[in-house]
Design an enzyme around this catalytic site. Structure first.
Site, PDB file in Angstrom:
ATOM      1  N   ASN A 180       1.741  -5.660   7.757  1.00  0.00           N
ATOM      2  CA  ASN A 180       1.289  -4.249   7.853  1.00  0.00           C
ATOM      3  C   ASN A 180       1.344  -3.911   6.022  1.00  0.00           C
ATOM      4  O   ASN A 180       2.540  -4.053   5.697  1.00  0.00           O
ATOM      5  CB  ASN A 180       2.232  -3.350   8.572  1.00  0.00           C
ATOM      6  CG  ASN A 180       1.743  -2.000   8.330  1.00  0.00           C
ATOM      7  OD1 ASN A 180       0.810  -1.596   7.692  1.00  0.00           O
ATOM      8  ND2 ASN A 180       2.288  -0.985   8.929  1.00  0.00           N
ATOM      9  N   GLN A 210       0.757  -1.260  -0.203  1.00  0.00           N
ATOM     10  CA  GLN A 210       0.059  -0.078   0.070  1.00  0.00           C
ATOM     11  C   GLN A 210       0.684   1.307   0.036  1.00  0.00           C
ATOM     12  O   GLN A 210       1.740   1.545   0.906  1.00  0.00           O
ATOM     13  CB  GLN A 210      -1.029  -0.121   1.231  1.00  0.00           C
ATOM     14  CG  GLN A 210      -1.789   1.183   1.119  1.00  0.00           C
ATOM     15  CD  GLN A 210      -2.609   1.133   2.619  1.00  0.00           C
ATOM     16  OE1 GLN A 210      -2.412   0.279   3.483  1.00  0.00           O
ATOM     17  NE2 GLN A 210      -3.528   2.140   2.885  1.00  0.00           N
ATOM     18  N   HIS A 269      -6.857   1.428  10.634  1.00  0.00           N
ATOM     19  CA  HIS A 269      -5.967   0.711   9.640  1.00  0.00           C
ATOM     20  C   HIS A 269      -6.492  -0.739   9.998  1.00  0.00           C
ATOM     21  O   HIS A 269      -7.045  -1.295  10.887  1.00  0.00           O
ATOM     22  CB  HIS A 269      -4.458   1.074  10.238  1.00  0.00           C
ATOM     23  CG  HIS A 269      -3.639   0.425   9.303  1.00  0.00           C
ATOM     24  ND1 HIS A 269      -3.654   0.736   7.938  1.00  0.00           N
ATOM     25  CD2 HIS A 269      -2.251  -0.190   9.395  1.00  0.00           C
ATOM     26  CE1 HIS A 269      -2.569   0.121   7.221  1.00  0.00           C
ATOM     27  NE2 HIS A 269      -1.553  -0.616   8.188  1.00  0.00           N
ATOM     28  N   CYS A 295      -6.126  -0.140   3.195  1.00  0.00           N
ATOM     29  CA  CYS A 295      -5.433  -1.257   3.763  1.00  0.00           C
ATOM     30  C   CYS A 295      -6.288  -2.701   3.923  1.00  0.00           C
ATOM     31  O   CYS A 295      -5.765  -3.576   4.169  1.00  0.00           O
ATOM     32  CB  CYS A 295      -5.169  -0.618   5.133  1.00  0.00           C
ATOM     33  SG  CYS A 295      -6.728   0.278   5.981  1.00  0.00           S
TER      34      CYS A 295
END
Length: 393
Positions: free
Chosen positions: A360, A237, A340, A243
């Site tokens: 992540n 990303q 997130h 996300c």
């Protein structure tokens, strides 16, 4: 043997011994010079203070090698000799520092990871550095950037703002890691300058932190690792708000053993009427996460809080994906990443302590941190509270 011969032999022996002594002293001096030259080429990172809480030092020394081995295993990298550099801090341009300590992790002379010690849970954010409970995390955060200048006699300050992370050296500020914001330009050089107050504090307080190897006990500290068998990082990303799209795509690709899912296609499915120009600004809501999962044959349900280590262990063994839902602790309404989503990849036991492995979407590699920590200190200097999970992908 007459006395003149004895004198001559004695003189010869004396000359030989003096010569050997001179040579040995020369070799010793050259050896010391080589060590000094090597030492002088070490990267130095400016800090306001080199005082680090003892519990932080102890945790870093106890945990870093096991963490590094576990992360190496996830990327199929060979293990090596792991060493720990000295702690450094990251500052805002106005001089404020964050609540974490960062250590370079060195393998066979190369900086490969960054060990981060940050507040363990939300309650720890209001405690002093000495009283705070710390969570240990490892990732590749700015490790490659540090390694590139490790042997160039550099003296830097690590800085951050909403656009990313920077190295300041000789008055020049260089962006090394950009924040994944829409329309964020990856400018290599920045016109930003360090505040005069921070410059003065860095100059007068202490000597810089040296990124150098420290000997540590090397033990086989990884007792157990369990990850989604087919998990791979296929995309990253950057300039969008997708996300959850990235996390769902990665989990579905893993649990279905395919490579057909990607964030763009998922977001296009969720927002069929939105233009390509506006699509990067579209976020994903919990009901959409559940409905999209169901449309792909998955029974998705929301669970409040952080799942237990044993639950993660069993779900991972059952090839069931978990998506982390987190919210920025700062609660800044102008933060484009106020919420997130991340993907749980598995779990591990390191030094007999329970850890979680996650991805992540901002990063190109996995991260590992304590399983009992509800705070996620993520790549761009933000603390997120893990408030819930979507289970079933």
């Amino acid at each position: 043997m007459n006395s003149s011969c004895k004198t001559r032999v004695f003189n010869i022996i004396s000359i030989i011994m003096v010569s050997m002594l001179i040579l040995s002293l020369g070799a010793f001096a050259n050896n010391n010079k080589a060590k000094a030259d090597s030492h002088s080429k070490q990267l130095e990172i400016n800090v306001k203070s080199d005082k680090v809480p003892q519990k932080v030092k102890d945790l870093a020394q106890q945990q870093f090698a096991g963490y590094a081995k576990a992360l190496d295993k996830q990327s199929n990298a060979k293990t090596g000799k792991y060493e720990l550099g000295e702690a450094f801090k990251i500052y805002k341009f106005n001089g404020e520092e964050d609540n974490s300590y960062y250590y370079p992790v060195i393998k066979d002379g190369k900086i490969v990871y960054t060990l981060t010690l940050s507040p363990k849970n939300k309650d720890d954010l209001n405690k002093s550095k000495e009283d705070m409970n710390y969570s240990v995390k490892i990732s590749n955060f700015i490790a490659k950037d540090l390694d590139q200048i490790k042997d160039k006699n550099s003296n830097i300050t690590v800085l951050t703002d909403e656009k990313g992370f920077y190295f300041e050296e000789d008055g020049k500020v260089r962006l090394v890691k950009a924040t994944p914001l829409a329309n964020n330009i990856k400018e290599k050089e920045s016109a930003k300058t360090v505040s005069p107050q921070l410059k003065q504090e860095l100059k007068t307080t202490v000597t810089p932190t040296k990124v150098e190897e420290n000997e540590a006990i090397q033990e086989d500290q990884v007792q157990y690792e369990n990850t989604l068998k087919n998990f791979k990082i296929r995309e990253q990303q950057f300039d969008n708000s997708w996300c959850a799209g990235f996390s769902m795509a990665a989990l579905l690709n893993a649990t279905k053993n395919t490579d057909t899912y990607n964030a763009h296609d998922i977001m296009r499915t969720l927002y069929p009427e939105v233009s390509e120009q506006d699509l990067p600004n579209c976020a994903t809501f919990p009901n959409q996460m559940i409905e999209y999962g169901k449309s792909q044959g998955r029974d998705i349900h929301y669970q409040e809080g952080v799942p237990s280590y044993n639950q993660v262990d069993q779900l991972t063994k059952d090839n069931v994906g978990i998506m982390i839902l987190a919210q920025s602790v700062s609660q800044n309404p102008n933060d484009p990443h106020l919420g997130h989503a991340l993907a749980v990849v598995g779990n591990a036991k390191i030094n007999d302590q329970e850890k979680l492995i996650y991805w992540n979407p901002w990063d190109t590699e996995l991260s590992i941190q304590d399983a009992d920590s509800s705070l996620l200190h993520l790549s761009f200097n933000r603390d997120y509270n893990w408030y819930g999970s979507m289970i079933g992908y």
